[in-house]
Scaffold this motif. Structure first.
Motif, PDB file in Angstrom:
ATOM      1  N   UNK A  40      -9.056 -14.175  46.749  1.00 55.94           N
ATOM      2  CA  UNK A  40     -10.072 -13.927  47.777  1.00 55.94           C
ATOM      3  C   UNK A  40     -10.588 -12.489  47.777  1.00 55.94           C
ATOM      4  N   UNK A  41      -9.732 -11.480  47.617  1.00 55.30           N
ATOM      5  CA  UNK A  41     -10.275 -10.117  47.481  1.00 55.30           C
ATOM      6  C   UNK A  41     -11.226  -9.993  46.297  1.00 55.30           C
ATOM      7  N   UNK A  42     -10.903 -10.659  45.191  1.00 50.34           N
ATOM      8  CA  UNK A  42     -11.808 -10.637  44.041  1.00 50.34           C
ATOM      9  C   UNK A  42     -13.144 -11.263  44.381  1.00 50.34           C
ATOM     10  N   UNK A  43     -13.103 -12.370  45.108  1.00 49.64           N
ATOM     11  CA  UNK A  43     -14.343 -13.035  45.522  1.00 49.64           C
ATOM     12  C   UNK A  43     -15.185 -12.123  46.404  1.00 49.64           C
ATOM     13  N   UNK A  44     -14.523 -11.467  47.363  1.00 50.74           N
ATOM     14  CA  UNK A  44     -15.245 -10.563  48.272  1.00 50.74           C
ATOM     15  C   UNK A  44     -15.883  -9.405  47.517  1.00 50.74           C
ATOM     16  N   UNK A  45     -15.150  -8.811  46.594  1.00 47.56           N
ATOM     17  CA  UNK A  45     -15.668  -7.653  45.868  1.00 47.56           C
ATOM     18  C   UNK A  45     -16.765  -8.033  44.877  1.00 47.56           C
ATOM     19  N   UNK A  46     -16.827  -9.298  44.504  1.00 53.10           N
ATOM     20  CA  UNK A  46     -17.899  -9.725  43.611  1.00 53.10           C
ATOM     21  C   UNK A  46     -19.173 -10.061  44.392  1.00 53.10           C
ATOM     22  N   UNK A  47     -19.038 -10.803  45.496  1.00 59.60           N
ATOM     23  CA  UNK A  47     -20.222 -11.324  46.185  1.00 59.60           C
ATOM     24  C   UNK A  47     -20.755 -10.438  47.322  1.00 59.60           C
ATOM     25  N   UNK A 187     -14.492  -8.866  35.965  1.00 62.15           N
ATOM     26  CA  UNK A 187     -13.099  -9.044  36.392  1.00 62.15           C
ATOM     27  C   UNK A 187     -13.043  -9.680  37.778  1.00 62.15           C
ATOM     28  N   UNK A 188     -13.863  -9.171  38.714  1.00 62.23           N
ATOM     29  CA  UNK A 188     -13.889  -9.737  40.062  1.00 62.23           C
ATOM     30  C   UNK A 188     -14.373 -11.187  40.035  1.00 62.23           C
ATOM     31  N   UNK A 189     -15.341 -11.472  39.188  1.00 65.40           N
ATOM     32  CA  UNK A 189     -15.851 -12.838  39.074  1.00 65.40           C
ATOM     33  C   UNK A 189     -14.760 -13.788  38.581  1.00 65.40           C
ATOM     34  N   UNK A 190     -13.994 -13.354  37.595  1.00 63.11           N
ATOM     35  CA  UNK A 190     -12.922 -14.200  37.060  1.00 63.11           C
ATOM     36  C   UNK A 190     -11.886 -14.499  38.139  1.00 63.11           C
ATOM     37  N   UNK A 191     -11.563 -13.498  38.953  1.00 62.52           N
ATOM     38  CA  UNK A 191     -10.630 -13.725  40.056  1.00 62.52           C
ATOM     39  C   UNK A 191     -11.229 -14.706  41.065  1.00 62.52           C
ATOM     40  N   UNK A 192     -12.512 -14.522  41.378  1.00 65.46           N
ATOM     41  CA  UNK A 192     -13.181 -15.394  42.343  1.00 65.46           C
ATOM     42  C   UNK A 192     -13.172 -16.846  41.883  1.00 65.46           C
ATOM     43  N   UNK A 193     -13.294 -17.056  40.579  1.00 66.70           N
ATOM     44  CA  UNK A 193     -13.353 -18.413  40.052  1.00 66.70           C
ATOM     45  C   UNK A 193     -12.015 -19.143  40.134  1.00 66.70           C
ATOM     46  N   UNK A 194     -10.947 -18.408  40.409  1.00 66.83           N
ATOM     47  CA  UNK A 194      -9.638 -19.065  40.538  1.00 66.83           C
ATOM     48  C   UNK A 194      -9.357 -19.533  41.957  1.00 66.83           C
ATOM     49  N   UNK A 195     -10.190 -19.131  42.917  1.00 69.35           N
ATOM     50  CA  UNK A 195      -9.933 -19.487  44.318  1.00 69.35           C
ATOM     51  C   UNK A 195      -9.835 -20.998  44.500  1.00 69.35           C
ATOM     52  N   UNK A 196     -10.890 -21.712  44.118  1.00 72.62           N
ATOM     53  CA  UNK A 196     -10.950 -23.146  44.398  1.00 72.62           C
ATOM     54  C   UNK A 196      -9.858 -23.948  43.690  1.00 72.62           C
ATOM     55  N   UNK A 197      -9.674 -23.814  42.369  1.00 69.81           N
ATOM     56  CA  UNK A 197      -8.654 -24.649  41.724  1.00 69.81           C
ATOM     57  C   UNK A 197      -7.242 -24.385  42.225  1.00 69.81           C
ATOM     58  N   UNK A 198      -6.868 -23.109  42.393  1.00 68.32           N
ATOM     59  CA  UNK A 198      -5.513 -22.800  42.858  1.00 68.32           C
ATOM     60  C   UNK A 198      -5.332 -23.277  44.298  1.00 68.32           C
ATOM     61  N   UNK A 199      -6.340 -23.045  45.143  1.00 69.37           N
ATOM     62  CA  UNK A 199      -6.249 -23.474  46.537  1.00 69.37           C
ATOM     63  C   UNK A 199      -6.165 -24.990  46.645  1.00 69.37           C
ATOM     64  N   UNK A 200      -6.905 -25.701  45.809  1.00 72.75           N
ATOM     65  CA  UNK A 200      -6.887 -27.161  45.856  1.00 72.75           C
ATOM     66  C   UNK A 200      -5.544 -27.729  45.407  1.00 72.75           C
ATOM     67  N   UNK A 201      -4.933 -27.123  44.394  1.00 75.04           N
ATOM     68  CA  UNK A 201      -3.596 -27.556  43.983  1.00 75.04           C
ATOM     69  C   UNK A 201      -2.607 -27.327  45.133  1.00 75.04           C
TER      70      UNK A 201
END
Length: 303
Positions: A40-47, A187-201
């Motif tokens: 989530x911090x990665x997502x925030x820093x990207x968007x 780098x921030x984008x790559x972190x942001x892209x992990x939010x949904x799959x990890x959270x869904x698992x």
């Protein structure tokens, strides 16, 4: 389509991991902490630094901010009236008050309304839903997780909550027009892209759908509010009170009708606000919303 396939694949993976003895039964807690402290911090820093304010932004913003206030008032009243436990009330406020306006919302809005509609959806999500989650959502989680709220402890939790810290830093970057190097942005984008799959698992690991589950009635109330009452409110308020009509209005109402936010459920779970119910709100809410969204799209087309 890829997002929808990923949703069901990750939820199914979480359900299957429940049956593997070698996988720890509380493994979802580690995944939750990864989402909270890293993704989530990665997502925030990207968007967040890329948000541009102006134009008719108040209408898309209203979907997230007004919607959350509605959820807070509605479930606070029900919790008081029926003497619900604090953690149950907090769980429903968070999961029913925050919509899945990006991971589910973006592909659906783009398919129905094209690139112009997607621009409105981005405002609803990035300047609205995510900011509400990082601010009001964190405050709510902290308040309802304690039987006797400690104001000082709540303030410390919020100020040290990684997504909130990243949000503040992202806002400062945006105001100062500070552009990070391209490699850092990637780098921030790559972190942001992990939010949904990890959270869904993680959600799948917590999902229990037994017939005698004590949470079914609360789930019904939460999803009725999120998938029916909230979009109905914005339809009446935007169309007939504010006289706000047209494609942007339709996108706003459709975003209000989205299923509960995945990271909202993770936030509720990480604060101990009925993790099983929060998982059900997402696990049941997303598939069900695919049907209710079709109904709302038909209704908007008829008006």
């Amino acid at each position: 389509m890829e997002n929808l396939l990923l949703i069901f694949a990750c939820l199914s993976a979480g359900l299957l991991l429940q049956r593997i003895r070698e996988f720890p039964s509380d493994g979802y807690k580690a995944l939750n902490q990864y989402v909270i402290h890293v993704a989530l911090p990665g997502l925030a820093l990207y968007y967040i630094p890329k948000i541009e304010l102006g134009g008719n932004i108040l209408y898309p913003l209203g979907i997230a901010w007004i919607g959350y206030v509605l959820s807070f008032g509605f479930f606070l009243f029900l919790g008081y009236w029926f003497a619900w436990p604090r953690k149950l009330t907090g769980c429903l406020i968070l999961t029913a008050g925050l919509g899945n306006t990006s991971f589910v919302g973006f592909p659906i809005i783009e398919a129905l309304y094209g690139s112009e509609g997607l621009k409105t959806a981005v405002i609803v999500d990035q300047a609205g839903t995510f900011v509400v989650m990082a601010t009001l959502g964190t405050l709510t989680a902290s308040f309802f997780s304690n039987e006797k709220p400690d104001v000082g402890a709540m303030v410390r939790k919020i100020l040290t909550f990684p997504p909130f810290v990243a949000f503040v830093l992202g806002m400062v970057m945006g105001v100062l027009k500070w552009q990070v190097p391209a490699y850092a942005d990637t780098f921030f984008l790559r972190l942001a892209q992990t939010v949904a799959p990890v959270a869904l698992v993680a959600v799948g690991l917590q999902l229990k759908l037994a017939k005698r589950n004590q949470y079914w009635r609360f789930l019904s109330v939460g999803l009725l509010f999120k998938l029916f009452f909230m979009p109905l409110f914005f339809l009446l308020f935007y169309r007939y009170v504010l006289a706000f009509d047209g494609p942007m209005s339709d996108v706003c109402i459709m975003e209000a009708a989205m299923a509960p936010m995945i990271t909202g459920a993770i936030l509720a779970s990480s604060y101990g606000l009925k993790p099983r119910l929060s998982g059900m709100m997402v696990g049941v809410g997303i598939p069900l919303s695919l049907l209710t969204l079709m109904v709302w799209h038909w209704v908007l087309g008829m008006l």
